[in-house]
Design a protein around this motif. Structure first.
Motif, PDB file in Angstrom:
ATOM      1  N   ALA A  13       0.849  -1.186   0.000  1.00 50.71           N
ATOM      2  CA  ALA A  13       0.000   0.000   0.000  1.00 50.71           C
ATOM      3  C   ALA A  13       0.882   1.232   0.000  1.00 50.71           C
ATOM      4  CB  ALA A  13      -0.891   0.014   1.247  1.00 50.71           C
ATOM      5  N   GLY A  14       0.364   2.290  -0.636  1.00 48.68           N
ATOM      6  CA  GLY A  14       1.068   3.573  -0.624  1.00 48.68           C
ATOM      7  C   GLY A  14       0.083   4.664  -0.248  1.00 48.68           C
ATOM      8  N   LYS A  60      -2.485  -2.589  -3.260  1.00 48.73           N
ATOM      9  CA  LYS A  60      -2.314  -3.769  -4.120  1.00 48.73           C
ATOM     10  C   LYS A  60      -2.696  -4.987  -3.268  1.00 48.73           C
ATOM     11  CE  LYS A  60       1.428  -4.207  -6.758  1.00 48.73           C
ATOM     12  NZ  LYS A  60       2.864  -4.496  -7.092  1.00 48.73           N
ATOM     13  N   ALA A  61      -3.643  -5.796  -3.779  1.00 50.09           N
ATOM     14  CA  ALA A  61      -4.127  -6.932  -2.984  1.00 50.09           C
ATOM     15  C   ALA A  61      -4.199  -8.186  -3.853  1.00 50.09           C
ATOM     16  CB  ALA A  61      -5.496  -6.609  -2.402  1.00 50.09           C
ATOM     17  N   ASN A  62      -4.472  -9.337  -3.192  1.00 48.71           N
ATOM     18  CA  ASN A  62      -4.559 -10.618  -3.915  1.00 48.71           C
ATOM     19  C   ASN A  62      -5.746 -10.665  -4.862  1.00 48.71           C
ATOM     20  OD1 ASN A  62      -2.333 -11.924  -2.925  1.00 48.71           O
ATOM     21  ND2 ASN A  62      -3.374 -12.516  -1.023  1.00 48.71           N
ATOM     22  N   SER A  63      -6.807  -9.918  -4.536  1.00 49.49           N
ATOM     23  CA  SER A  63      -8.004  -9.977  -5.379  1.00 49.49           C
ATOM     24  C   SER A  63      -8.632  -8.601  -5.458  1.00 49.49           C
ATOM     25  CB  SER A  63      -9.026 -10.930  -4.745  1.00 49.49           C
ATOM     26  OG  SER A  63      -9.471 -10.381  -3.510  1.00 49.49           O
ATOM     27  N   ALA A  64      -9.483  -8.426  -6.476  1.00 51.99           N
ATOM     28  CA  ALA A  64     -10.187  -7.160  -6.641  1.00 51.99           C
ATOM     29  C   ALA A  64     -11.052  -6.884  -5.416  1.00 51.99           C
ATOM     30  CB  ALA A  64     -11.050  -7.202  -7.902  1.00 51.99           C
ATOM     31  N   LYS A  65     -11.654  -7.937  -4.891  1.00 52.42           N
ATOM     32  CA  LYS A  65     -12.561  -7.785  -3.755  1.00 52.42           C
ATOM     33  C   LYS A  65     -11.792  -7.244  -2.528  1.00 52.42           C
ATOM     34  CE  LYS A  65     -15.864 -10.459  -1.041  1.00 52.42           C
ATOM     35  NZ  LYS A  65     -15.689 -11.694  -0.291  1.00 52.42           N
ATOM     36  N   ALA A  66     -10.608  -7.852  -2.281  1.00 54.26           N
ATOM     37  CA  ALA A  66      -9.797  -7.417  -1.135  1.00 54.26           C
ATOM     38  C   ALA A  66      -9.327  -5.970  -1.318  1.00 54.26           C
ATOM     39  CB  ALA A  66      -8.604  -8.344  -0.959  1.00 54.26           C
ATOM     40  N   ALA A  67      -8.952  -5.608  -2.559  1.00 49.71           N
ATOM     41  CA  ALA A  67      -8.477  -4.247  -2.830  1.00 49.71           C
ATOM     42  C   ALA A  67      -9.599  -3.239  -2.591  1.00 49.71           C
ATOM     43  CB  ALA A  67      -7.949  -4.143  -4.255  1.00 49.71           C
ATOM     44  N   ASP A  68     -10.806  -3.531  -3.123  1.00 50.97           N
ATOM     45  CA  ASP A  68     -11.948  -2.621  -2.932  1.00 50.97           C
ATOM     46  C   ASP A  68     -12.296  -2.487  -1.458  1.00 50.97           C
ATOM     47  OD1 ASP A  68     -12.242  -2.050  -5.606  1.00 50.97           O
ATOM     48  OD2 ASP A  68     -13.570  -3.764  -5.992  1.00 50.97           O
ATOM     49  N   SER A  69     -12.264  -3.637  -0.770  1.00 43.70           N
ATOM     50  CA  SER A  69     -12.618  -3.625   0.647  1.00 43.70           C
ATOM     51  C   SER A  69     -11.632  -2.744   1.435  1.00 43.70           C
ATOM     52  CB  SER A  69     -12.635  -5.062   1.166  1.00 43.70           C
ATOM     53  OG  SER A  69     -12.331  -5.063   2.546  1.00 43.70           O
ATOM     54  N   ALA A  70     -10.349  -2.865   1.084  1.00 39.51           N
ATOM     55  CA  ALA A  70      -9.336  -2.061   1.782  1.00 39.51           C
ATOM     56  C   ALA A  70      -9.576  -0.571   1.550  1.00 39.51           C
ATOM     57  CB  ALA A  70      -7.936  -2.457   1.312  1.00 39.51           C
ATOM     58  N   LEU A 124       8.525   7.693  -6.134  1.00 42.94           N
ATOM     59  CA  LEU A 124       8.730   6.595  -5.178  1.00 42.94           C
ATOM     60  C   LEU A 124       7.688   5.500  -5.364  1.00 42.94           C
ATOM     61  CD1 LEU A 124       9.662   8.524  -1.923  1.00 42.94           C
ATOM     62  CD2 LEU A 124      11.105   6.885  -3.141  1.00 42.94           C
ATOM     63  N   LEU A 125       6.426   5.893  -5.589  1.00 43.82           N
ATOM     64  CA  LEU A 125       5.376   4.891  -5.831  1.00 43.82           C
ATOM     65  C   LEU A 125       5.715   4.096  -7.089  1.00 43.82           C
ATOM     66  CD1 LEU A 125       2.004   6.769  -5.086  1.00 43.82           C
ATOM     67  CD2 LEU A 125       3.062   4.968  -3.727  1.00 43.82           C
ATOM     68  N   ALA A 126       6.140   4.814  -8.134  1.00 39.22           N
ATOM     69  CA  ALA A 126       6.460   4.151  -9.396  1.00 39.22           C
ATOM     70  C   ALA A 126       7.588   3.140  -9.193  1.00 39.22           C
ATOM     71  CB  ALA A 126       6.840   5.181 -10.458  1.00 39.22           C
ATOM     72  N   ALA A 127       8.587   3.533  -8.392  1.00 41.26           N
ATOM     73  CA  ALA A 127       9.728   2.646  -8.146  1.00 41.26           C
ATOM     74  C   ALA A 127       9.281   1.360  -7.445  1.00 41.26           C
ATOM     75  CB  ALA A 127      10.781   3.366  -7.310  1.00 41.26           C
ATOM     76  N   ASN A 128       8.183   1.447  -6.681  1.00 42.66           N
ATOM     77  CA  ASN A 128       7.651   0.260  -5.994  1.00 42.66           C
ATOM     78  C   ASN A 128       6.486  -0.376  -6.748  1.00 42.66           C
ATOM     79  OD1 ASN A 128       9.177   0.059  -3.387  1.00 42.66           O
ATOM     80  ND2 ASN A 128       8.551   2.198  -3.294  1.00 42.66           N
ATOM     81  N   ASN A 129       6.369  -0.030  -8.060  1.00 44.24           N
ATOM     82  CA  ASN A 129       5.277  -0.542  -8.900  1.00 44.24           C
ATOM     83  C   ASN A 129       3.912  -0.285  -8.276  1.00 44.24           C
ATOM     84  OD1 ASN A 129       7.086  -1.632 -10.830  1.00 44.24           O
ATOM     85  ND2 ASN A 129       7.477  -3.330  -9.396  1.00 44.24           N
ATOM     86  N   LEU A 130       3.740   0.882  -7.699  1.00 47.52           N
ATOM     87  CA  LEU A 130       2.460   1.206  -7.071  1.00 47.52           C
ATOM     88  C   LEU A 130       1.798   2.426  -7.708  1.00 47.52           C
ATOM     89  CD1 LEU A 130       3.027   0.784  -3.204  1.00 47.52           C
ATOM     90  CD2 LEU A 130       1.408  -0.490  -4.609  1.00 47.52           C
ATOM     91  N   LEU A 131       2.404   2.957  -8.795  1.00 46.18           N
ATOM     92  CA  LEU A 131       1.798   4.154  -9.382  1.00 46.18           C
ATOM     93  C   LEU A 131       0.784   3.725 -10.444  1.00 46.18           C
ATOM     94  CD1 LEU A 131       1.922   7.284  -9.313  1.00 46.18           C
ATOM     95  CD2 LEU A 131       3.440   7.162 -11.294  1.00 46.18           C
ATOM     96  N   PRO A 132      -0.508   4.034 -10.244  1.00 44.74           N
ATOM     97  CA  PRO A 132      -1.510   3.634 -11.232  1.00 44.74           C
ATOM     98  C   PRO A 132      -1.235   4.336 -12.564  1.00 44.74           C
ATOM     99  CG  PRO A 132      -2.534   4.477  -9.214  1.00 44.74           C
ATOM    100  CD  PRO A 132      -1.086   4.798  -9.134  1.00 44.74           C
ATOM    101  N   ALA A 133      -1.428   3.615 -13.678  1.00 42.54           N
ATOM    102  CA  ALA A 133      -1.131   4.179 -14.994  1.00 42.54           C
ATOM    103  C   ALA A 133      -2.021   5.395 -15.245  1.00 42.54           C
ATOM    104  CB  ALA A 133      -1.362   3.119 -16.067  1.00 42.54           C
ATOM    105  N   GLY A 134      -1.403   6.434 -15.807  1.00 31.92           N
ATOM    106  CA  GLY A 134      -2.166   7.609 -16.253  1.00 31.92           C
ATOM    107  C   GLY A 134      -2.869   8.373 -15.150  1.00 31.92           C
ATOM    108  N   VAL A 135      -2.420   8.239 -13.908  1.00 35.33           N
ATOM    109  CA  VAL A 135      -3.087   8.954 -12.822  1.00 35.33           C
ATOM    110  C   VAL A 135      -2.759  10.450 -12.916  1.00 35.33           C
ATOM    111  CG1 VAL A 135      -1.205   8.613 -11.165  1.00 35.33           C
ATOM    112  CG2 VAL A 135      -3.510   8.986 -10.336  1.00 35.33           C
ATOM    113  N   VAL A 136      -3.785  11.283 -12.751  1.00 32.83           N
ATOM    114  CA  VAL A 136      -3.580  12.726 -12.816  1.00 32.83           C
ATOM    115  C   VAL A 136      -3.894  13.320 -11.451  1.00 32.83           C
ATOM    116  CG1 VAL A 136      -4.306  14.894 -13.873  1.00 32.83           C
ATOM    117  CG2 VAL A 136      -4.246  12.798 -15.244  1.00 32.83           C
ATOM    118  N   CYS A 137      -2.898  13.905 -10.799  1.00 40.28           N
ATOM    119  CA  CYS A 137      -3.175  14.539  -9.517  1.00 40.28           C
ATOM    120  C   CYS A 137      -2.126  15.601  -9.226  1.00 40.28           C
ATOM    121  CB  CYS A 137      -3.231  13.502  -8.385  1.00 40.28           C
ATOM    122  SG  CYS A 137      -1.938  12.272  -8.447  1.00 40.28           S
TER     123      CYS A 137
END
Length: 565
Positions: A37-38, A72-82, A49-62
């Motif tokens: 998580a980041g 980042k989670a094992n499943s979509a369900k776990a990620a949404d829940s988090a 830093l997020l990108a270096a840890n493969n945590l930067l979502p593609a094309g994010v604008v902020c």
């Protein structure tokens, strides 16, 4: 694996301090099936830093003032829940400390706590200077932990503080202990009689902890921020802190710790320090010390030796040892009068350079220590100049200056004719092979100089009672001619420093000791952990729920600021 799912959420204009971010990130990492998580304010550096840890979502604008949360989670369900639990994790965090109402501005915090004497500021650098200006305008001392504050802002803050008798500690100030209360990062230390002034936060912590370990204690420790001793800032906070400790009856010994200052600034700081009638331990980390001791200054090259020397000096004050070596004279140096050294001994010239360079700038020589001290024209001195007349340049077709005094006497007359000269330093080396009676040649010239002009001639006499020249009679002839004669070079240098630094009062308004020592009440703007630490030390404190102006929209913030003015 292909099963991993990354989800993110952007909260625009939501500012959270770094401690809260760290705790939220830990909370997310503890959830089931979460792999990584980041949680960051979306500055360019944090996105990298997020990108270096493969945590930067593609094309994010902020933008830099958006809160970016990635899971980042094992499943979509776990990620949404988090992601869904972010608010409840933040809410748990909110009720830790029990301060019900949180003011949103410094002004309302001051209304809430009118006794406040200090503001601790640890918000992002680009907002920190304007909040620090507000604090100084409210007559609060400032502990500015934030870095990324421009040096121009630092200078204007420090000048404002100095003219208002306030301390501006920082930017980039990690630690201070005022009246027994630790600010920022500080150790729990016993109260005592050693004061520390430091441009290095961990340096202050290391020295103060070791002093504590040796059974002694701290009166005050004042952090200045890492750039205070730069050419541009000119040691404003350091000089205020030294002046404060000079006046503080609780402080008996002072320790000064910093990375190497610029030579201009070192001269100003050490000049002020020599005028304090308390021992000052100096650790300019990596700066060549000009000797072990000069008058009240003790030079050291390590943090633990600084602590040891401070404790040692404290106990020798307690046992009231009187130091015979401190020759202090009441006469003071006329302004802008330079030192000219005419040495026959190369090593004596070099050690004189070493002894003078911390106090006198600019300093030139034909045998310099640093390249920038090289004298352009050996035949003409400039500013403070120390010459090695035994250098090969002067030796072509001549006898060595220990044998032949002709060149030295010509140069002596030349220096004396320069209206800028205030002090002439000479070595007279006796013994086999040297001139049989140097004083017979030097005395008449010295007499002319000291009678006619406001010039002091200082001589270091090197020799023994058994030398053929008769040391005693050499000394008498030189003294009768008006020279001050010393047995060692160190004594000459200590004398010279004692002459130079009649106490120069510091610029600005002195920091008020009483206000500085009243029971501390503090306003904290930024890291909540600093607030928690103040409360834990029994200090009255208010935490400001600070937000970037205009929700982080810089353009809008600028418009608002203009409308205010």
């Amino acid at each position: 694996s292909g099963m991993n799912t990354t989800r993110h959420v952007i909260r625009s204009g939501t500012y959270l301090d770094s401690v809260v971010l760290m705790q939220l990130q830990r909370g997310l990492l503890a959830l089931p099936e979460v792999l990584d998580a980041g949680v960051v304010m979306a500055t360019p550096a944090n996105r990298d830093l997020l990108a270096a840890n493969n945590l930067l979502p593609a094309g994010v604008v902020c933008s830099a003032d958006d809160l970016l949360i990635v899971v980042k989670a094992n499943s979509a369900k776990a990620a949404d829940s988090a992601i869904g639990q972010v608010d409840s994790l933040l809410a748990q965090r909110r009720h830790v400390d029990g301060q019900d109402y949180r003011p949103h501005s410094l002004a309302s915090a001051v209304n809430l706590l009118p006794d406040a004497g200090i503001a601790l500021i640890s918000i992002p650098g680009r907002y920190a200077a304007s909040v620090a200006h507000q604090a100084l305008d409210t007559q609060l001392n400032v502990f500015l932990y934030s870095d990324n504050v421009s040096i121009e802002d630092e200078l204007s803050l420090k000048q404002k503080a100095r003219s208002n008798g306030l301390l501006m500690m920082g930017p980039d100030c990690g630690t201070a202990i005022l009246n027994g209360i630790g600010l920022g990062f500080a150790n729990r230390l016993r109260k005592g009689n050693i004061g520390i002034v430091g441009a290095s936060g961990t340096g202050i912590q290391a020295i103060s902890s070791q002093i504590d370990g040796k059974g002694a204690g701290i009166s005050q420790a004042i952090g200045t921020g890492s750039r205070d001793l730069s050419e541009k800032i000119g040691a404003i906070t350091t000089l205020q802190a030294l002046d404060l400790m000079r006046r503080d009856p609780e402080t008996h010994v002072i320790v000064l710790v910093s990375k190497p200052p610029s030579s201009e600034v070192a001269a100003r700081v050490l000049g002020t320090a020599t005028a304090i009638d308390k021992p000052v331990i100096v650790d300019f980390i990596g700066y060549p010390p000009p000797g072990r001791r000069m008058g009240n200054l003790f030079f050291t090259t390590s943090l633990d030796e600084a602590a040891w020397l401070a404790v040692d000096q404290l106990s020798s004050i307690r046992s009231k040892e009187v130091d015979v070596n401190q020759q202090q004279s009441s006469s003071t140096l006329p302004e802008r009068k330079y030192i000219r050294g005419l040495f026959s001994g190369g090593t004596l010239a070099y050690e004189t350079m070493l002894g003078l360079q911390p106090f006198f700038t600019p300093l030139y020589s034909n045998a310099p220590i640093n390249k920038n001290q090289l004298l352009g024209d050996p035949l003409n001195s400039q500013a403070n100049t120390i010459l090695d007349l035994g250098d090969e340049y002067f030796m072509v077709g001549r006898l060595h200056p220990m044998i032949d005094y002709d060149l030295r006497i010509r140069r002596l007359r030349q220096e004396a004719a320069d209206p800028q000269t205030g002090w002439i330093l000479l070595d007279v080396v006796l013994g086999e092979g040297s001139h049989p009676d140097p004083a017979s040649e030097l005395a008449p010239v010295i007499r002319q100089i000291t009678e006619k002009q406001d010039i002091n001639v200082l001589v270091t006499l090197v020799g023994t009672e058994r030398d053929p020249q008769n040391m005693q009679s050499q000394r008498e002839k030189l003294e009768q001619a008006g020279a001050l004669v010393f047995q060692t070079l160190s004594q000459m240098l200590i004398y010279l420093q004692g002459q130079l630094h009649s106490l120069k009062s510091i610029e600005g308004v002195p920091v008020d000791l009483d206000r500085f020592k009243i029971s501390m009440a503090a306003i904290n703007i930024g890291l909540e952990s600093f607030y928690t630490s103040l409360i834990g030390q029994g200090v009255q404190a208010v935490q400001v729920d600070w937000r970037p102006p205009a929700g982080g929209d810089e353009h809008l913030a600028e418009l608002l600021a203009r409308m205010k003015n």
